[in-house]
Structure formats: structure tokens, C-alpha cells
Design a protein around this motif. Sequence first.
Motif, short mmCIF file in Angstrom:
data_model
loop_
_atom_site.label_atom_id
_atom_site.label_comp_id
_atom_site.label_asym_id
_atom_site.label_seq_id
_atom_site.Cartn_x
_atom_site.Cartn_y
_atom_site.Cartn_z
N SER A 84 0.73 -1.38 -0.03
CA SER A 84 -0.06 -0.23 -0.07
C SER A 84 0.84 1.05 0.03
CB SER A 84 -1.04 -0.18 1.18
OG SER A 84 -1.78 -1.11 1.18
N ASN A 85 2.02 1.36 0.74
CA ASN A 85 2.82 2.29 0.57
C ASN A 85 3.34 2.88 -0.64
OD1 ASN A 85 2.22 2.61 3.39
ND2 ASN A 85 4.16 1.64 4.44
N ILE A 86 3.53 1.69 -1.48
CA ILE A 86 4.28 1.89 -2.67
C ILE A 86 3.14 2.04 -3.70
CG2 ILE A 86 5.30 0.62 -4.66
CD1 ILE A 86 6.81 -0.91 -2.61
N LEU A 87 1.97 1.25 -3.63
CA LEU A 87 0.84 1.60 -4.70
C LEU A 87 0.20 2.81 -4.48
CD1 LEU A 87 -0.56 -2.24 -4.74
CD2 LEU A 87 1.00 -1.30 -6.36
N MET A 88 -0.21 3.22 -3.30
CA MET A 88 -1.17 4.25 -3.41
C MET A 88 -0.15 5.56 -3.87
SD MET A 88 -4.04 3.57 -2.36
CE MET A 88 -4.74 5.10 -2.13
N PRO A 89 0.80 5.99 -3.52
CA PRO A 89 1.38 7.15 -3.81
C PRO A 89 1.70 6.93 -5.52
CG PRO A 89 2.70 6.57 -2.12
CD PRO A 89 1.64 5.25 -2.19
N THR A 90 1.96 5.60 -5.77
CA THR A 90 2.11 5.44 -7.45
C THR A 90 0.88 5.95 -8.14
OG1 THR A 90 3.83 3.91 -7.22
CG2 THR A 90 3.02 3.92 -9.21
N LEU A 113 0.28 9.46 -8.31
CA LEU A 113 1.27 10.05 -9.24
C LEU A 113 0.77 10.02 -10.76
CD1 LEU A 113 3.94 11.65 -9.85
CD2 LEU A 113 5.01 9.22 -9.75
N LEU A 114 0.53 8.71 -10.95
CA LEU A 114 -0.10 8.52 -12.33
C LEU A 114 -1.52 9.22 -12.54
CD1 LEU A 114 0.36 4.62 -12.60
CD2 LEU A 114 1.55 6.43 -13.80
N LEU A 115 -2.30 9.42 -11.67
CA LEU A 115 -3.54 10.23 -11.81
C LEU A 115 -3.15 11.52 -11.90
CD1 LEU A 115 -6.52 9.72 -11.65
CD2 LEU A 115 -6.39 9.74 -9.37
N LEU A 116 -2.18 12.19 -11.28
CA LEU A 116 -2.00 13.53 -11.61
C LEU A 116 -1.32 14.06 -12.95
CD1 LEU A 116 -0.50 14.49 -7.92
CD2 LEU A 116 -2.53 15.38 -9.07
N ILE A 117 -0.61 13.00 -13.29
CA ILE A 117 -0.21 13.11 -14.71
C ILE A 117 -1.22 13.11 -15.79
CG2 ILE A 117 1.51 12.06 -16.48
CD1 ILE A 117 3.38 10.70 -14.13
N LEU A 118 -1.91 12.19 -15.56
CA LEU A 118 -3.05 12.16 -16.46
C LEU A 118 -3.97 13.52 -16.39
CD1 LEU A 118 -3.72 8.24 -16.14
CD2 LEU A 118 -3.06 9.47 -18.22
N VAL A 119 -4.24 13.71 -15.06
CA VAL A 119 -5.08 15.13 -15.21
C VAL A 119 -4.51 16.18 -15.88
CG1 VAL A 119 -5.86 16.83 -13.57
CG2 VAL A 119 -6.44 14.40 -12.91
N ILE A 120 -3.23 16.37 -15.51
CA ILE A 120 -2.43 17.40 -16.25
C ILE A 120 -2.46 17.16 -17.86
CG2 ILE A 120 -0.17 18.55 -16.80
CD1 ILE A 120 0.32 17.68 -13.79
N ALA A 121 -2.26 16.03 -18.29
CA ALA A 121 -2.33 15.93 -19.75
C ALA A 121 -3.78 16.20 -20.36
CB ALA A 121 -1.75 14.48 -20.11
N SER A 122 -4.70 15.79 -19.51
CA SER A 122 -6.08 15.92 -19.98
C SER A 122 -6.44 17.34 -20.06
CB SER A 122 -7.06 15.16 -19.19
OG SER A 122 -8.43 15.20 -19.48
N CYS A 123 -6.15 18.07 -19.01
CA CYS A 123 -6.68 19.53 -18.90
C CYS A 123 -5.94 20.51 -19.83
CB CYS A 123 -6.26 20.05 -17.42
SG CYS A 123 -7.56 19.10 -16.20
N LEU A 132 -2.68 2.67 -14.44
CA LEU A 132 -3.53 3.21 -13.23
C LEU A 132 -4.76 2.28 -12.86
CD1 LEU A 132 -4.38 5.84 -11.35
CD2 LEU A 132 -5.48 6.49 -13.15
N LEU A 133 -5.42 1.81 -13.72
CA LEU A 133 -6.67 0.86 -13.63
C LEU A 133 -5.93 -0.20 -13.07
CD1 LEU A 133 -8.87 1.28 -16.63
CD2 LEU A 133 -9.10 2.36 -14.44
N ALA A 134 -5.25 -0.93 -13.35
CA ALA A 134 -4.49 -2.33 -12.72
C ALA A 134 -3.95 -1.82 -11.25
CB ALA A 134 -3.23 -2.61 -13.63
N LEU A 135 -3.49 -0.96 -11.29
CA LEU A 135 -3.11 -0.35 -9.83
C LEU A 135 -4.12 -0.34 -8.60
CD1 LEU A 135 -0.06 1.95 -10.39
CD2 LEU A 135 0.01 -0.58 -9.63
#
Length: 453
Positions: free
Chosen positions: A172-178, A181-191, A316-319
Motif C-alpha cells: 500500500s505504501n508503494i501502490l497508493m503514492p504511485t 502520481l499516475l492520476l496527477l500526470i493524466l489529469v495534467i495531460a487531459s486538462c 492506473l486501473l490495474a494498480l
Amino acid sequence: MPQTEKRANFGKIGVILATAGSAVGLGNIWRFPYMTGQDGGAAFILLYIVCVFLLGIPGMVAEFIVGRHGASNAARAYKSFGKGRWWSIVGGMGVFTSSIILGFYAVVAGWCLQYLTASIAGQIQGDAAFVKNYFLTFSTSAVIPVLWAVAFILVTHFVVTRGVREGIERASNILMPTLFLLLLILVIASCTLPNAMNGVRFLFHPDFSRLTKGVFLDALGQAFFSLSLGTACLCTYASYFSRHTNLFKSATQIAFLDTIVAILAGLMIFPAAFSVGIRPDSGPSLIFITLPNVFQQAFSSMPIVGYLISILFYALLALAALTSTISMHEIGTSFFREELHLSRRGGAWIVTASCSVLAVFCSLSMGSWEGLRLFGMPLMDFCDFFTAQVLLPLGAFLTCIFVGWVIPQQVVSDEFTNWGTIRGTFYRLWLFMIRFVAPLCIIAVFLHQVGLI
């Protein structure tokens, strides 16, 4: 006072990340955006946040109280209050429910892995008709989806067998921050896409004319399912909480993180969809049919960016799916390990084997074994219906009754205030919610789900 039997405990950060990971899943990244799309954008989000406070946080604290007090698997935890062995059925039902969910959830998680590898190989390139045909051909195959589903359960098995601190908490300590991070990258790209602000405005500008009784009940149901109420997951994870964990504060923090992920998922999907003139309200087909086409169109002038975005999205979905399957697997592992006096590995193998068999049948019911039906539905659809619309509401409702009316209130108060060491500022309000408001909300969700209101 809690049981003194030596038991592994989550660390301070692990309490939040592991439990939030159990709640964050495909429901946040897939179900929340399309429900927001069909129910009026920001108006639905505002209702959802209200419902988290009406039902989500009170229900989470109730399950935390049962789990931490029992310091054992879900069935034994309910029995630990000395109110008769029949109440252990509620915990046992949670174990049964989570096992069914893990079985069919692994099929969808396997689809995510297939799309991840297909994105890397550049195989999901083509028009809308091609993407739709790709999904239908793959999902109805007799071999590949089965292999992916079982592989996903085996990955989950590997994490769970390593234990609470070295397996679940470390993952969890690895997966949740990852994941964030992936979600923020995708949000920036989308916006940053042309016309993306149209999607942002839709997400944050409420249209109150769209509000109806059905929208409120949809928001209530999303809050209910998104926070994993009724699966015994929260109860099981709370058995690994220390006596110093502030249950109400932890529930609030977890609900906040869960909501933030859902809103970020909307910021990832809506701007991209609106930039190419597609509204993301296409229901279950959103992530496997609609979004691949959206990514291709939105980044048509930058194909390499579209290629990378597709890979990051399915990673992101797999994680997100893995953080949920770990918690569902642990529910059964804890139960079999303690009730059958097995090693952690032995208990985990029972869960892995049984859920893998169910996953195989669920996957085959979508294609080559179409005759594998219950009550007129393919086995996979039936498992989804039976757990989401019957077992989960029933388990959560009985937990509210148990904590609100059956357990001695001194015990409940002691758990809520950590035996008087922290202020119970919201205790009376929470008790009122768990006794009256939450049960009524659960009944309303159930009646709405089965079409009676």
C-alpha cells in the motif's frame, strides 16, 4: 478493553494508505465519472459528498469499532462482544461476499492487464468500431481473459502471503503514492487539451435542475459502494489497528482521500472527452470502449503522447484494482487462517483457489459458456447483482443495528474515544447517525437498486 493477544498492527501511515487502498478501486476511476456524467456533473458530486457524511463515515467507524475490539477475523470479531454466535453470521457473510466480489472483480482487473499490454504493443489503434470489436472479441474469449484473471489473483496472493506489515502495508505504501502520481500526470495531460475547460466546467459547475430523487439515491449508492461498506474489509483491516488509532479521524481521512481520487478521475476523463465532443456517460463500456477512442482522437496530433497516455491509464486501473483485491483477499485469508488454525499461506491458498475457480466460470459465462446463468443472468452479472444489491446492503444494515443497538454503549463509547484518551466531540452525533440515519439510507439504497423506489 481490546484483546491482548499479540497481533500485527499497521503503522500510522499504513492505517490510512492500506484502508484507503481497499476503498479506492475501479469504482472511483470508472463508476464515479460515468455516474457524474449521467447525473448532472457538479450537482451529483455535491450530493455525493453529503452522502459520504450521512452514510460513509458513520458506517466506516461502526465497522472499525467491531474490527478493532474483536482483533480477529470478521466472523469472530462480531462474536467477541458476547451477544450470541448468531451475530458472527454477519461477519461470515462479509467473508462470503468479499470472496464472490474477488472472483468476478479479478475478471475485470484482468481486462485492465490485457489493455495495458495491448496499449504497450500498440494494438488498440483504430476507429470506434474497431475498438468496440476488440473488446467484444477479447472479453468473450475462452482462454486469454481466464489467464489474466487467475494471474491477477496470484499477484494478490503473493502480496497477502507476505503478511500485514511486510505484504499489505508495504504494498500500500508503494501502490497508493504511485496511483496518485499516475492520476496527477493524466489529469495534467487531459486538462491541457483544446476545449478541455468545457469538461472542467461541467465537472465543477452544478446544474441543480438535474437533481432528482434518483440522482440523490445514485449518489448515496456510490458513497456506499465506494467506501467498501458491508464487505467486512473495514472490519478486517481495523483488527490490525492499534488501540491508539483515532477511529473517527481515520475514517474521515480515508473518506477524504477516496473522494479526492474520484474527483481527480473526473478531471482526467471529462476534459479529454469534452475536447473531442464525447460525453463520458456511457456506463460500463466507458473504460474499455469509449476512452480508447477518446485518447486517440484527443491526442491525434501527438500520437506518441496518446500512446503513453493509454499505457499510463491502464496501468492506473490495474494498480487501483490491485489495492482493492488485496483487501478482499485478506478478509478470507484471515478467516480461514484463524478458524481452521492454518498458516497465513495455507489460508491464502484456500482463498486463491476458490476465487480462481469462480473467476474462471465468471469469465466463461461472458462468452463461450453463455448458458452458465443464474436467474436469467450470466454468472458474472449475477455475482455483481447479488453482492452489490443484496449482500452489501444487508451486511452494512446489520452492522449499524449491531453497533447502534446491540453492543453495550459503554463499549462503543470506549472504542470511539480510545478509552477516554481522546475527545469524543462527535460521538453523540455519530451515534444518532448510526442508529437512525445510516440504516434508513441503506434501506433507501437497497430499494432503489432493486427498482422499488
